[in-house]
Design an enzyme around this catalytic site. Structure first.
Site, PDB file in Angstrom:
ATOM      1  N   GLU A   1      -3.402  -3.643   8.728  1.00  0.00           N
ATOM      2  CA  GLU A   1      -4.475  -3.045   9.540  1.00  0.00           C
ATOM      3  C   GLU A   1      -5.496  -4.083  10.002  1.00  0.00           C
ATOM      4  O   GLU A   1      -6.149  -3.906  11.037  1.00  0.00           O
ATOM      5  CB  GLU A   1      -5.167  -1.922   8.772  1.00  0.00           C
ATOM      6  CG  GLU A   1      -4.312  -0.669   8.565  1.00  0.00           C
ATOM      7  CD  GLU A   1      -3.387  -0.754   7.350  1.00  0.00           C
ATOM      8  OE1 GLU A   1      -3.311  -1.837   6.730  1.00  0.00           O
ATOM      9  OE2 GLU A   1      -2.748   0.261   7.025  1.00  0.00           O
TER      10      GLU A   1
ATOM     11  N   PHE B   1      -6.293  11.454  -3.366  1.00  0.00           N
ATOM     12  CA  PHE B   1      -5.396  10.321  -3.123  1.00  0.00           C
ATOM     13  C   PHE B   1      -5.763   9.634  -1.801  1.00  0.00           C
ATOM     14  O   PHE B   1      -5.899  10.291  -0.769  1.00  0.00           O
ATOM     15  CB  PHE B   1      -3.943  10.821  -3.082  1.00  0.00           C
ATOM     16  CG  PHE B   1      -2.958   9.720  -2.792  1.00  0.00           C
ATOM     17  CD1 PHE B   1      -2.779   8.678  -3.687  1.00  0.00           C
ATOM     18  CD2 PHE B   1      -2.220   9.728  -1.622  1.00  0.00           C
ATOM     19  CE1 PHE B   1      -1.878   7.650  -3.421  1.00  0.00           C
ATOM     20  CE2 PHE B   1      -1.312   8.709  -1.342  1.00  0.00           C
ATOM     21  CZ  PHE B   1      -1.145   7.663  -2.238  1.00  0.00           C
TER      22      PHE B   1
END
Ligand SMILES: Cc1ncc(C[n+]2csc(CCOP(=O)(O)OP(=O)(O)O)c2C)c(N)n1
Length: 568
Positions: A50, A112
């Site tokens: 990213e 999560f």
């Protein structure tokens, strides 16, 4: 028409003119990735990390002047964007980052891959949004692009929970004015401000223009040149200001600051008027603030009011768009001569051997400065150069003069290693050209070299030059000067870059002799259907001169010693 939140975002991106976005999928952003299949007109580039996505969006933005878009999933995807966001923030680059977030009922539960990314990026974005209601999405996307590209440009983040991406509502594109009462980027200066500036300009005997990134951002090249010619005022450039004024212009002093030209720094220290045009008096530019340009009045023109008086007190502060403000000043500006001042600067120039490449003449070693100068010759100064960070970046700034805006893309404010390759891919994709050269050190290149695969997958004809000195060169230089040559953690082994390129299917060559530099460049130029890589194995112990040590007075430069017989 009824659309999902994810589809609404894509509809809005199309209306913003987005043609390409750089990203990496994951659970919390999957509805958006799934919706992309219905919008093939926007090309998605799958990066390998990213960080690569945010740098590519940044490089795309700096090269094209359009807003770059990066996409990531929640949690680790979003945090991996952070370095690229901070880089864009420091250099005023307009990017919009779209991140997935865990479903809104789970926010705050340590679900999560949950990270409070609007919290994490609050100080490094121009603005950020966490969207709770699908009804707000369309307006928020519009507003985000408006904020990113107007005023002082910068990064904006939109964090969208998965349930908001899936929620369905009636889509209507919000036309009309954007209503943001607290956000009104200034344009014009007050008549009093212009008059105060004119008074100082007419009185000045030793003026210097400090041309920064703002010259490029506001498109004020013509106005700055007109100003300089009419008032016979020399122009010193910041690193990000390079290209804002042609460096071949007789009024250009080249780069100022830590590794700037000696004569630019001396001119600044001896000036009686500094005209700061779209620059922010960064510490790399000023050195010791207590002794900075002691006799100079300062006129500071910047679109960001928070820059005024931040580092240097301005005698005439003007908040506005540089091009607009200069167009207010120019009609009232009469011609002046500064013969003595320009003669003095010419004397300093003659004395400035630090930029004189002749003094670096060695026969048996390849020097990075020579490589850069030959690259300049081979590209006739016409390449779009994207650099990484380190010595090679400063040599580029010294030995590759730029004549046009947006032809040097480099991480100035944050100094982000790993920026070069992904930013170059973004720039080459945005400009659709095979004239983009990435110049990277062996250290910085290894930080994001996984993006080679992205360049191959997208067949981006980016040209990569690795300046391999076997060291984290710039840090080694500091250790040599300031830490008694204790080279801790700076020698580094590298992979065989030519074999590495081969593993990716990228044509590559290693160059070790100066006479091979230009032929290699010509060979690289003939590769146009994808990336090509050149590894220049250069002298290990070279130094970037001159150098103003951090925090030292701007005129106290470490200069190149008289050359020894082997030229070093
Ligand atoms: C992400 C990041 N980490 C650390 C640094 C500190 N730093 C600045 S220059 C430099 C060395 C760069 O070495 P290399 O990429 O080999 O380029 P060279 O200086 O040799 O041209 C380092 C470690 C940085 N700027 N960015």
């Amino acid at each position: 028409m009824k659309l999902t939140g994810a589809e609404i975002v894509l509809e809005c991106l199309i209306r913003e003119g987005v043609e390409v976005m750089f990203g990496y999928p994951g659970g919390a952003i999957l509805p958006f990735y799934d919706a992309m299949t219905k919008y093939p007109q926007i090309h998605h580039v799958l990066t390998r990390h990213e960080q690569g996505a945010s740098h590519m969006a940044d490089g795309y933005a700096r090269a094209t002047g359009k807003v770059g878009v990066a996409v990531a999933t929640s949690g680790p995807g979003a945090t991996n964007l952070v370095t690229g966001i901070a880089t864009a923030m420091m250099d005023s680059s307009p990017i919009v980052c779209i991140t997935g977030q865990v479903a809104s009922p789970a926010i705050g539960s340590d679900a999560f891959q949950e990270v409070d990314v609007t919290g994490v990026t609050l100080p490094i974005t121009k603005h950020s949004y966490l969207v709770y209601d699908v009804e707000d999405l369309a307006y928020i996307v519009r507003e985000a692009f408006h904020i990113a590209r107007t005023g002082r440009p910068g990064p904006v983040l939109i964090d969208i929970p998965k349930d908001v991406q899936n929620a369905v509502t009636e889509f209507e594109y919000p036309e009309g004015e954007i209503y943001l009462p607290g956000y009104k980027p200034p344009q014009k200066a007050s008549a009093e401000g212009i008059q105060a500036a004119l008074d100082l300009i007419q009185k000045a005997e030793r003026p210097v223009i400090l041309a920064g990134h703002g010259v490029l951002m506001s498109g004020a090249t013509k106005e700055v040149i007109e100003f300089a010619e009419r008032t016979q005022t020399p122009i010193a450039l910041t690193l990000l200001g390079k290209g804002g004024v042609p460096e071949s212009h007789p009024m250009s002093l080249g780069m100022m600051g830590m590794h700037g030209t000696g004569y630019a720094n001396l001119a600044i220290q001896n000036a009686d008027l500094l005209l700061a045009f779209g620059m922010r008096f960064d510490d790399r530019v000023t050195g010791n603030l207590k002794t900075y340009a002691p006799d100079a009045k300062k006129i500071h023109i910047d679109i960001d009011a928070s820059e005024i008086h931040k580092n240097v007190r301005a005698d005439v502060p003007i908040v506005g768009d540089l091009k607009t403000v200069l167009n207010q000043i120019l009609p009232a500006l009469s011609a002046v001569e500064h013969r003595e001042w320009l003669a003095q600067i010419r004397d300093w120039m003659e004395d400035a051997d630090e930029r004189d490449i002749v003094h670096q003449h060695v026969t048996n070693k390849l020097l990075a400065a020579h490589v850069i100068r030959d690259m300049w010759a081979a590209t006739q100064g016409n390449a779009i150069v994207v650099t990484d960070v380190g010595q090679h970046q400063m040599w580029e700034a010294q030995y590759y003069p730029h004549e046009r805006p947006h032809t040097l893309i480099t991480s100035g404010g944050l100094g982000t290693m790993g920026f070069g390759l992904p930013a170059a891919i973004g720039a080459a994709m945005g400009l659709k050209t095979n004239n983009v050269w990435c110049i990277a050190g062996d250290g910085g290149f290894q930080m994001t070299m996984s993006e080679l695969a992205t360049a191959v997958q997208e067949r981006v004809p980016v040209k990569i030059a690795i300046v391999n000195n076997g060291y984290l060169g710039m840090v080694r230089q500091w250790q040599e000067f300031f830490y008694e040559e204790r080279y801790n953690a700076t020698p580094m082994i590298t992979p065989d870059f030519v074999k590495l390129a081969d593993a990716y299917g990228i044509p590559a060559r290693r160059i070790t002799q100066r006479e091979d530099v230009i032929p290699a460049m010509e060979w690289a130029d003939s590769v146009t259907d994808g990336p090509v890589l050149l590894e220049f194995v250069v002298e290990k112990h070279d130094i970037v001169y001159p150098m103003v040590p951090a925090g030292a007075d701007l005129h106290n430069m470490i200069r190149r010693p008289v050359p020894s017989p082997d030229g070093l």
